[in-house]
Write an enzyme that holds these catalytic residues in place. Structure first.
Site, PDB file in Angstrom:
ATOM      1  N   LYS A  55      30.941   9.774  22.644  1.00 23.14           N
ATOM      2  CA  LYS A  55      31.363   8.834  23.714  1.00 23.14           C
ATOM      3  C   LYS A  55      32.711   9.250  23.886  1.00 23.14           C
ATOM      4  O   LYS A  55      33.614   9.544  23.281  1.00 23.14           O
ATOM      5  CB  LYS A  55      31.277   7.499  23.349  1.00 23.14           C
ATOM      6  CG  LYS A  55      31.957   6.399  24.126  1.00 23.14           C
ATOM      7  CD  LYS A  55      31.097   6.175  25.440  1.00 23.14           C
ATOM      8  CE  LYS A  55      31.686   5.408  26.679  1.00 23.14           C
ATOM      9  NZ  LYS A  55      31.419   3.796  25.930  1.00 23.14           N
ATOM     10  N   LEU A  56      33.202   9.568  25.110  1.00 22.16           N
ATOM     11  CA  LEU A  56      34.563   9.928  25.835  1.00 22.16           C
ATOM     12  C   LEU A  56      34.989   9.334  26.818  1.00 22.16           C
ATOM     13  O   LEU A  56      34.047   8.655  27.670  1.00 22.16           O
ATOM     14  CB  LEU A  56      34.530  11.443  26.064  1.00 22.16           C
ATOM     15  CG  LEU A  56      34.456  12.275  25.123  1.00 22.16           C
ATOM     16  CD1 LEU A  56      34.444  14.031  25.286  1.00 22.16           C
ATOM     17  CD2 LEU A  56      35.179  12.212  23.897  1.00 22.16           C
ATOM     18  N   THR A 109      40.287   6.633  30.562  1.00 25.53           N
ATOM     19  CA  THR A 109      40.309   6.460  31.992  1.00 25.53           C
ATOM     20  C   THR A 109      41.013   5.300  32.400  1.00 25.53           C
ATOM     21  O   THR A 109      41.593   5.210  33.522  1.00 25.53           O
ATOM     22  CB  THR A 109      38.713   6.081  32.337  1.00 25.53           C
ATOM     23  OG1 THR A 109      37.868   7.177  31.755  1.00 25.53           O
ATOM     24  CG2 THR A 109      38.480   6.017  33.795  1.00 25.53           C
ATOM     25  N   ALA A 110      41.482   4.137  31.747  1.00 24.57           N
ATOM     26  CA  ALA A 110      42.469   3.344  32.107  1.00 24.57           C
ATOM     27  C   ALA A 110      43.572   3.510  32.413  1.00 24.57           C
ATOM     28  O   ALA A 110      44.239   3.301  33.351  1.00 24.57           O
ATOM     29  CB  ALA A 110      42.414   2.076  30.883  1.00 24.57           C
ATOM     30  N   HIS A 148      37.553  -3.410  27.993  1.00 27.50           N
ATOM     31  CA  HIS A 148      36.609  -3.914  26.895  1.00 27.50           C
ATOM     32  C   HIS A 148      36.428  -5.382  26.975  1.00 27.50           C
ATOM     33  O   HIS A 148      36.658  -5.983  28.110  1.00 27.50           O
ATOM     34  CB  HIS A 148      36.788  -3.485  25.667  1.00 27.50           C
ATOM     35  CG  HIS A 148      36.785  -2.070  25.426  1.00 27.50           C
ATOM     36  ND1 HIS A 148      35.715  -1.167  26.052  1.00 27.50           N
ATOM     37  CD2 HIS A 148      37.254  -1.193  24.434  1.00 27.50           C
ATOM     38  CE1 HIS A 148      36.052   0.096  25.569  1.00 27.50           C
ATOM     39  NE2 HIS A 148      36.981   0.156  24.935  1.00 27.50           N
TER      40      HIS A 148
END
Length: 265
Positions: A55-56, A109-110, A148
């Site tokens: 996951k990335l 990405t945030a 999250h």
């Protein structure tokens, strides 16, 4: 085939991978050495080429695309699910460039979405995502970008939303928000990459088939959440794009890559 596999302990990822790593479905000969880590750790590992499948954050894609290929299944991408900029007190958005902002990792990405919205804001403090709320509460930073499950808890702590980064992205581009995806090493044979993509799809279908039941695998890795928050988390980040990115999903990822290249200039 034995593969090293990395994803986060967050409910959306454990929900997706539960069936395939715990042999609840036929894995077609695949076995896994599973690593559950914070997404920024996984981002940094990918830059080093450490894991076969991982996951990335989509923001790190540009740095690893010579080694990794994006799979169609397993992504976190959608609408209304982006990171939030929060603070203790109201801050005019034009003043953000002068404030200290906590971010959940340089390659997330945030951070990319924050940089797109506030290109002049350079005073950033990198933190583990779960520490950002308290850092804002304690006055260690002026504001923070949360991701999250913190989307569901910040208001309970008296914190205020200054901007929804995903909403900003959607309004300015028209695309859904590409947060994170599942990537596989390009040196793995193409037929095996395709088989694994289908296996992730099947694993997620299995979890959907028993939902809203949550397995002990999901709950044990989300120890600080109650089940209501776990389900909110899954409902927000796992959707049809997670089963298959499709044309719209890939277009959104490409748009983010274009934006990322511009922020580097």
């Amino acid at each position: 085939m034995h593969l090293t596999l990395g994803f986060s302990p967050c409910p959306n990822d454990t929900f997706i991978f539960d069936a395939m790593v715990n042999n609840k479905i036929d894995t077609n000969g695949f076995t896994f050495d599973t690593n559950l880590e914070d997404v920024e750790t996984l981002n940094n590992w990918a830059i080093q080429g450490k894991l076969d499948v991982t996951k990335l954050s989509f923001a790190v894609y540009l740095k690893v695309r010579d080694q990794y290929e994006l799979l169609n299944s397993g992504s976190a991408l959608g609408r209304g699910c982006g990171p939030l900029l929060i603070s203790r007190e109201e801050i005019p958005l034009e003043d953000i460039k002068n404030k200290t902002i906590a971010i959940p990792g340089e390659n997330t990405t945030a951070n990319l979405l924050f940089s797109i919205a506030f290109p002049e804001a350079k005073n950033k403090k990198i933190m583990v995502f779960s520490e950002i709320e308290n850092a804002v509460l304690n006055g260690d930073v002026d504001a923070g970008v949360i991701i999250h499950e913190n989307r569901f808890t910040y208001q309970l702590k008296g914190l205020k939303k200054l901007m929804d980064m995903g909403e900003y992205w959607e309004q300015t581009t028209g695309n859904p928000i590409p947060l994170g995806g599942i990537f596989i090493k390009k040196d793995i044979p193409a037929e095996k990459r395709a088989e694994l993509d289908k296996l992730i799809h099947s694993s997620l279908q299995h979890s959907f088939s028993v939902y809203p039941e949550l397995s002990s695998y999901i709950t044990s890795h989300a120890q600080e959440m109650d089940e209501k928050v776990m389900r909110q988390h899954i409902d927000l980040y796992v959707n049809d794009f997670s089963l298959d990115l499709g044309q719209e999903g890939h277009a959104a990822v490409n748009a983010l890559m274009t934006a990322a290249e511009k922020t580097k200039r």
